[in-house]
Design a protein around this motif. Structure first.
Motif, PDB file in Angstrom:
ATOM      1  N   THR A 164       0.838  -1.206   0.000  1.00 40.14           N
ATOM      2  CA  THR A 164       0.000   0.000   0.000  1.00 40.14           C
ATOM      3  C   THR A 164       0.874   1.258   0.000  1.00 40.14           C
ATOM      4  O   THR A 164       2.008   1.259   0.501  1.00 40.14           O
ATOM      5  N   SER A 165       0.311   2.330  -0.511  1.00 41.79           N
ATOM      6  CA  SER A 165       1.021   3.618  -0.543  1.00 41.79           C
ATOM      7  C   SER A 165       1.371   4.112   0.863  1.00 41.79           C
ATOM      8  O   SER A 165       2.290   4.920   1.031  1.00 41.79           O
ATOM      9  N   MET A 166       0.646   3.624   1.874  1.00 46.26           N
ATOM     10  CA  MET A 166       0.926   4.065   3.258  1.00 46.26           C
ATOM     11  C   MET A 166       2.360   3.735   3.679  1.00 46.26           C
ATOM     12  O   MET A 166       2.885   4.351   4.610  1.00 46.26           O
ATOM     13  N   VAL A 222       4.561   6.970   3.070  1.00 52.73           N
ATOM     14  CA  VAL A 222       4.087   8.278   3.548  1.00 52.73           C
ATOM     15  C   VAL A 222       5.101   8.817   4.556  1.00 52.73           C
ATOM     16  O   VAL A 222       5.540   8.093   5.449  1.00 52.73           O
ATOM     17  N   LEU A 223       5.449  10.084   4.397  1.00 53.95           N
ATOM     18  CA  LEU A 223       6.359  10.705   5.373  1.00 53.95           C
ATOM     19  C   LEU A 223       5.666  10.821   6.718  1.00 53.95           C
ATOM     20  O   LEU A 223       4.474  11.116   6.784  1.00 53.95           O
ATOM     21  N   ARG A 224       6.420  10.588   7.789  1.00 58.34           N
ATOM     22  CA  ARG A 224       5.819  10.732   9.109  1.00 58.34           C
ATOM     23  C   ARG A 224       6.181  12.084   9.712  1.00 58.34           C
ATOM     24  O   ARG A 224       7.217  12.658   9.370  1.00 58.34           O
ATOM     25  N   LYS A 225       5.291  12.564  10.571  1.00 59.76           N
ATOM     26  CA  LYS A 225       5.566  13.806  11.294  1.00 59.76           C
ATOM     27  C   LYS A 225       6.143  13.442  12.655  1.00 59.76           C
ATOM     28  O   LYS A 225       5.566  12.616  13.367  1.00 59.76           O
ATOM     29  N   LYS A 273       4.067  13.932  -1.864  1.00 60.22           N
ATOM     30  CA  LYS A 273       2.631  14.011  -1.614  1.00 60.22           C
ATOM     31  C   LYS A 273       2.050  12.614  -1.775  1.00 60.22           C
ATOM     32  O   LYS A 273       2.757  11.664  -2.112  1.00 60.22           O
ATOM     33  N   LYS A 274       0.727  12.486  -1.543  1.00 60.26           N
ATOM     34  CA  LYS A 274       0.118  11.151  -1.598  1.00 60.26           C
ATOM     35  C   LYS A 274       0.278  10.501  -2.977  1.00 60.26           C
ATOM     36  O   LYS A 274       0.462   9.291  -3.078  1.00 60.26           O
ATOM     37  N   SER A 275       0.236  11.314  -4.040  1.00 59.82           N
ATOM     38  CA  SER A 275       0.392  10.710  -5.377  1.00 59.82           C
ATOM     39  C   SER A 275       1.800  10.134  -5.545  1.00 59.82           C
ATOM     40  O   SER A 275       1.987   9.103  -6.193  1.00 59.82           O
ATOM     41  N   LYS A 313       1.935   6.890  -3.726  1.00 57.87           N
ATOM     42  CA  LYS A 313       1.300   5.849  -4.540  1.00 57.87           C
ATOM     43  C   LYS A 313       2.236   5.393  -5.656  1.00 57.87           C
ATOM     44  O   LYS A 313       2.365   4.185  -5.928  1.00 57.87           O
TER      45      LYS A 313
END
Lengths: 123, 166
Positions: free
Chosen positions: A32-34, A37-40, A105-107, A110
Motif C-alpha cells: 500500500t502507498s501508506m 508516507v512521510l511521518r511527522k 505528496k500522496k500521489s 502511490k
C-alpha cells in the motif's frame, strides 16, 4: 563518507508486517502507498523516506526483525524518473542508510508503491 | 456485490452479547436497527432492511477498520500514531457510502500519522481515498503508471465513480 547512489541501485524499504494481519501488504502482494508516507515527528515532517542501499547491506541485516517487517525494493532510477531523488545518508550504526527526498505528496507515495517489489526474504 | 432489498424487510431476532459475530453484524446495521435491551446479555432487535445490504468486502473492510481501534502508540515500531476513533468512524461511514455506490473496495490500512487509506481496484484502475486525522480527505486515482487525478474526495467524488466503475 556518502557515496553516489547509482541508477541501478536497489533501495530497500522496511514495511510493517504481522503474520495474522500483514498490515501494509495487499492481497496481490503489492504494498500500500501508506508504506511510503512521510511521518511527522513532533509536528515536523521527516527529511525523507528511510531506505537502505541493497549493495551496501544484506536482506538479513536490513529487515532488522523478521517478525515485524518485510522488505520491498525500488530502483533508484525509478525514484528519479518520478521526479524524486535518493541520497546516501550513512548513520553511525547503519552505513547503508539512504533517504528518498523531494515533495512526497500522496500521489508520489502511490507512485513509489507501484514501483516497489517484494524481496523474498525470509519467505 | 451489493444487493438492494426490493421492499422493506423486517428481521426480528435476539442475540447474546458474548457472540462477537452477531455483535459485528449488528454494529454494521445499527443505523437501521430498533434495539431493546432485555437484560445485560440478551438483546432483542428489529432491523428494517430498507437500506442497501452491505457487500462482503465492505463488511470485511469495516471489520478491519474497527480493529485499528486497538492499535497502540508506536504500533509500527517507528513512532506511528494510532488513528483516532473519530477518524475510524468517518472512514467507516465513507466505506458504507462507497459500497452503496458499488465501488470496488480492495484494501485499507492505517498510516504513520493517524491517517487511514481506503483503496479501490478495478483491473489496472486504482484509487486511494485518504482520511486524515484533521478530518480532511485526499483522493488519488491512477490507471497503471498514468496518474489521473489528485485532489479531495469531496470535490472529486463523481470523478471517482466515473473512473473506477467504468
Amino acid at each position: 563518507m556518502p557515496e553516489p547512489i547509482l541508477d541501478s541501485d536497489d533501495l530497500l524499504r522496511r514495511v510493517p508486517f504481522d503474520i495474522i494481519d500483514p498490515v501494509y501488504i495487499r492481497p496481490d502482494q503489492t504494498v500500500t502507498s501508506m508504506a511510503f508516507v512521510l511521518r511527522k515527528i513532533d509536528g515536523i515532517l521527516e527529511d525523507g523516506l528511510s531506505v537502505e542501499v541493497a549493495r551496501l547491506t544484506t536482506p538479513q541485516a536490513s529487515i532488522n526483525d523478521i517478525k515485524k517487517f518485510r522488505l520491498y525494493a525500488i530502483k533508484a532510477s525509478y525514484v528519479r524518473q518520478i521526479n524524486l531523488d535518493c541520497v546516501h545518508n550513512p548513520l553511525s550504526n547503519n552505513y547503508a542508510h539512504a533517504l528518498i527526498v523531494g515533495e512526497i505528496k500522496k500521489s508520489k507515495s502511490k507512485q513509489l508503491s507501484l514501483g516497489a517489489t517484494r524481496v523474498r526474504f525470509p519467505d | 456485490m451489493t444487493a438492494l432489498a426490493e421492499s422493506p424487510t423486517v428481521i426480528e431476532a435476539s442475540y447474546n452479547k458474548s457472540n462477537s459475530a452477531s455483535q459485528e453484524w449488528l454494529n454494521n446495521y445499527s443505523g437501521c436497527a430498533n434495539i431493546s435491551l432485555a437484560n445485560d446479555n440478551l438483546i432483542f432487535y428489529k432491523v428494517f432492511v430498507t437500506a442497501p445490504i452491505m457487500s462482503e468486502k465492505a463488511i470485511q473492510i469495516i471489520s478491519k477498520l474497527n480493529s485499528f481501534k486497538a492499535l497502540q502508540p508506536n504500533w509500527d515500531s517507528y513512532g506511528a500514531i494510532p488513528p483516532r476513533k473519530s477518524t475510524i468512524d468517518k472512514a467507516i461511514s465513507t466505506v458504507k457510502k462507497f459500497d452503496e455506490n458499488q465501488l470496488p473496495l480492495y484494501f485499507t490500512a492505517p498510516g504513520p500519522n493517524g491517517e487511514l487509506v481506503i483503496e479501490f481496484k478495478n483491473g489496472e484502475k486504482e484509487a486511494a481515498a485518504y482520511i486524515n486525522p484533521d478530518g480532511s480527505t485526499e483522493l488519488v486515482m491512477n490507471e497503471g503508471d498514468n496518474f489521473v487525478l489528485e485532489g479531495t474526495l469531496e470535490d472529486n467524488y463523481k470523478d471517482l465513480l466515473k473512473f473506477i466503475n467504468f
